[in-house]
Design a protein around this motif. Structure first.
Motif, PDB file in Angstrom:
ATOM      1  N   ASN A  86       0.769  -1.346  -0.146  1.00  0.00           N
ATOM      2  CA  ASN A  86       0.094   0.048   0.084  1.00  0.00           C
ATOM      3  C   ASN A  86       0.849   1.210   0.120  1.00  0.00           C
ATOM      4  O   ASN A  86       2.086   1.022   0.429  1.00  0.00           O
ATOM      5  N   VAL A  90      -1.385  -1.230  -6.744  1.00  0.00           N
ATOM      6  CA  VAL A  90      -0.954  -1.078  -5.593  1.00  0.00           C
ATOM      7  C   VAL A  90      -2.124  -0.081  -4.709  1.00  0.00           C
ATOM      8  O   VAL A  90      -2.792   0.505  -5.282  1.00  0.00           O
ATOM      9  N   ASP A  91      -2.665  -0.723  -3.511  1.00  0.00           N
ATOM     10  CA  ASP A  91      -3.583  -0.223  -2.781  1.00  0.00           C
ATOM     11  C   ASP A  91      -3.299   1.140  -2.498  1.00  0.00           C
ATOM     12  O   ASP A  91      -1.995   1.558  -1.666  1.00  0.00           O
ATOM     13  N   THR A  92      -4.033   2.329  -2.740  1.00  0.00           N
ATOM     14  CA  THR A  92      -3.801   3.696  -2.850  1.00  0.00           C
ATOM     15  C   THR A  92      -4.674   4.465  -1.906  1.00  0.00           C
ATOM     16  O   THR A  92      -6.002   4.601  -2.150  1.00  0.00           O
ATOM     17  N   THR A  93      -4.103   5.263  -0.966  1.00  0.00           N
ATOM     18  CA  THR A  93      -4.886   6.117  -0.292  1.00  0.00           C
ATOM     19  C   THR A  93      -4.333   7.482  -0.266  1.00  0.00           C
ATOM     20  O   THR A  93      -3.271   7.464   0.049  1.00  0.00           O
ATOM     21  N   TYR A 152      -1.852   5.812   9.701  1.00  0.00           N
ATOM     22  CA  TYR A 152      -2.012   5.256   8.203  1.00  0.00           C
ATOM     23  C   TYR A 152      -0.742   4.501   8.016  1.00  0.00           C
ATOM     24  O   TYR A 152       0.170   5.143   7.457  1.00  0.00           O
ATOM     25  N   ALA A 160       2.018   2.513   6.183  1.00  0.00           N
ATOM     26  CA  ALA A 160       2.215   2.315   4.532  1.00  0.00           C
ATOM     27  C   ALA A 160       3.685   1.822   4.087  1.00  0.00           C
ATOM     28  O   ALA A 160       4.719   1.863   4.691  1.00  0.00           O
TER      29      ALA A 160
END
Length: 285
Positions: free
Chosen positions: A3, A25-28, A96, A98
């Motif tokens: 992520n 890719v897991d994206t925030t 968060y 990462a």
């Protein structure tokens, strides 16, 4: 799935998110809301625009596209950046963790509390001469500032506008300005105008007729998060290499916070580079 957490939802942050999510890719994206782009009245120097578009509209379209592709947007203010077993962006609400973090928080633009200044942003008050000089061709304008950044804006305006005045707001000059620039050393009491800028009022009662005021009081880069984790900074910019990686492994930066040209095109490129390189590094890892 690895992520990435991206801090900032401007052109650099959203561009990074697009490339990261499309790479699997897991994206925030952590966002405090609209940034500098939102204040731009018109943009017509960006690829793909048949007609000028407002910064707010360009920002809205870009975020909608990122959401469509699966990017998660979280309204939260990043207040810290740490590393234990992995990078972690701290907010007031929650943390968060990462595998990679991209700082795309723009550059803070400091402005004095002058009546009329904030209310006329986009209607004669501008933060970018390169962006907006064209709209003031043949008109009288002023730059609010007294140093190297103000000189940069003056130099961008001189070939286009009718005349450039310098409003130091009582601050001493720290740069040498061209002789054709009229310098007003008084404090600025107010920016005048109802719908658009018509001039400024100075502390000695004098009024100067103007069509535009360009704020250039220096650009303080958003280096606080980088400093918290020990990434190298130079002045107000975050130091990055050709891959947009900082001196801290897994931490990237893109856009205005890296210094240089404060333009959407530059921010989008750097965001694309950061998103691509971060995703590539995670796949190798």
């Amino acid at each position: 799935m690895p992520n990435i957490v991206i801090v900032g939802s401007g052109p650099a942050g959203v561009s990074a998110a697009l490339y990261a999510v499309r790479a699997g890719v897991d994206t925030t994206v952590l966002t405090k809301g609209p940034g500098a782009l939102d204040r731009a009245e018109k943009i017509e120097n960006y690829y793909g625009l048949a007609q000028p578009v407002s910064g707010a509209e360009l920002e809205r379209r870009s975020i909608e596209n990122a959401k469509r592709l699966g990017v998660r947007f979280v309204t939260a203010e990043a207040v810290g950046l740490t590393y234990t077993d992995k990078l972690t962006v701290e907010t007031i609400g929650e943390d968060y963790p990462a595998d990679a973090v991209i700082l795309a928080t723009g550059a803070s633009r400091a402005g004095p509390r002058i009546p009329g200044l904030a209310g006329l942003e986009g209607h004669g008050v501008s933060w970018c001469a390169v962006c907006d000089a064209f709209f003031y061709r043949g008109k009288d304008v002023a730059v609010l500032g007294s140093g190297a950044y103000a000189l940069h804006e003056v130099q961008a305006l001189l070939p286009v506008v009718k005349s450039v005045n310098l409003l130091t707001n009582g601050m001493p000059l720290t740069a040498e300005f061209p002789p054709e620039v009229t310098v007003y050393p008084q404090k600025v009491e107010a920016v005048l105008g109802e719908q658009v800028v018509t001039g400024v009022q100075l502390s000695d009662g004098q009024e100067v007729a103007l069509s535009g005021v360009f704020v250039a009081l220096g650009v303080a880069g958003s280096t606080a998060l980088a400093r918290k984790i020990g990434a190298a900074v130079e002045g107000s910019r975050i130091v990055v290499d050709e891959k947009m990686q900082t001196t801290v492994p897994g931490l990237y930066a893109a856009g205005d916070c890296t210094g240089g040209l404060l333009q959407v095109a530059k921010a989008v490129y750097e965001g694309a580079q950061a998103g691509t390189e971060a995703a590539k590094a995670l796949r190798k890892g």
